[in-house]
Design a protein around this motif. Sequence first.
Motif, mmCIF file in Angstrom:
data_model
loop_
_atom_site.group_PDB
_atom_site.id
_atom_site.type_symbol
_atom_site.label_atom_id
_atom_site.label_comp_id
_atom_site.label_asym_id
_atom_site.label_seq_id
_atom_site.Cartn_x
_atom_site.Cartn_y
_atom_site.Cartn_z
ATOM 1 N N ILE A 68 -14.565 -2.368 -11.270
ATOM 2 C CA ILE A 68 -13.896 -2.816 -10.047
ATOM 3 C C ILE A 68 -13.126 -1.635 -9.476
ATOM 4 C CG2 ILE A 68 -12.336 -4.482 -8.991
ATOM 5 C CD1 ILE A 68 -12.638 -6.191 -11.526
ATOM 6 N N PHE A 69 -13.369 -1.335 -8.212
ATOM 7 C CA PHE A 69 -12.603 -0.309 -7.508
ATOM 8 C C PHE A 69 -11.753 -1.009 -6.453
ATOM 9 C CE2 PHE A 69 -11.751 2.663 -4.093
ATOM 10 C CZ PHE A 69 -11.264 3.756 -4.791
ATOM 11 N N TYR A 70 -10.443 -0.723 -6.466
ATOM 12 C CA TYR A 70 -9.519 -1.425 -5.579
ATOM 13 C C TYR A 70 -9.284 -0.629 -4.298
ATOM 14 C CZ TYR A 70 -8.884 -4.649 -9.354
ATOM 15 O OH TYR A 70 -9.130 -5.598 -10.323
ATOM 16 N N VAL A 71 -9.749 -1.196 -3.202
ATOM 17 C CA VAL A 71 -9.595 -0.589 -1.883
ATOM 18 C C VAL A 71 -8.211 -0.866 -1.333
ATOM 19 C CG1 VAL A 71 -10.486 -0.558 0.485
ATOM 20 C CG2 VAL A 71 -12.068 -0.830 -1.450
ATOM 21 N N SER A 72 -7.711 -2.080 -1.562
ATOM 22 C CA SER A 72 -6.411 -2.493 -1.036
ATOM 23 C C SER A 72 -5.755 -3.441 -2.020
ATOM 24 C CB SER A 72 -6.589 -3.188 0.320
ATOM 25 O OG SER A 72 -5.378 -3.768 0.765
ATOM 26 N N THR A 73 -4.507 -3.165 -2.375
ATOM 27 C CA THR A 73 -3.739 -4.040 -3.261
ATOM 28 C C THR A 73 -2.336 -4.220 -2.694
ATOM 29 O OG1 THR A 73 -2.983 -2.164 -4.615
ATOM 30 C CG2 THR A 73 -4.995 -3.289 -5.329
#
Length: 208
Positions: free
Chosen positions: A115-120
């Motif tokens: 999982i790559f987080y673009v926006s958190t």
Amino acid sequence: MMHKIVNIFPTPIYVAKREIEATTVELEDIKSIIEKASVPTGYIISSRKDTHIFDTKLNSLKEFCELHINIYVNEIISPKNTELDFYITQSWLNIVHPGESHPIHCHTNSIISGIFYVSTVEGDAIQFYDPGSLMKNRTEIEMLEATIWNAPVQNLDIHKNELILFPSWLGHGVTRNASTTTDRISIAFNVFIKGSIGEEARMTELVL
């Protein structure tokens, strides 16, 4: 009387930070995926009409993920057959709106998931579930205090531009998006292998 507790069969969770911010082209690609291929799943919005986004878009991000997949394979799996090809099979985008979450699940037909987080947002976390806690007919004893030894769920904080890799059999979910204004956006993918595993002499050979 002296005693000790030994940690056996630990589960690896691999975390890597992408130091560069998303480029204008990448942000446009992500916007295009959201606009053209997103469908509701009941919990989140997912690009299930396009589950191979790494095949046509986000080349630089895919290369970043592949770099760390190779490190994960070499340092954690450490295959004897160095010619095995660990490759990304499917890749898709998830959007968790404010107030929403993603329940426990695991990824079948896969060896490594990422999982790559673009926006958190502040306080975001992914939840990992102890496989033993999901067994049927298990004994349940109320805990006085949750520890790494007895807690059925462990939270791992997540951050923008961070990649997480883990065994695909590991149950996981996403905590509720506590923001009132910001979506949590991530790109998920699965990894499988090409090549030969097992041994012909032991009648376990499988050519993929």
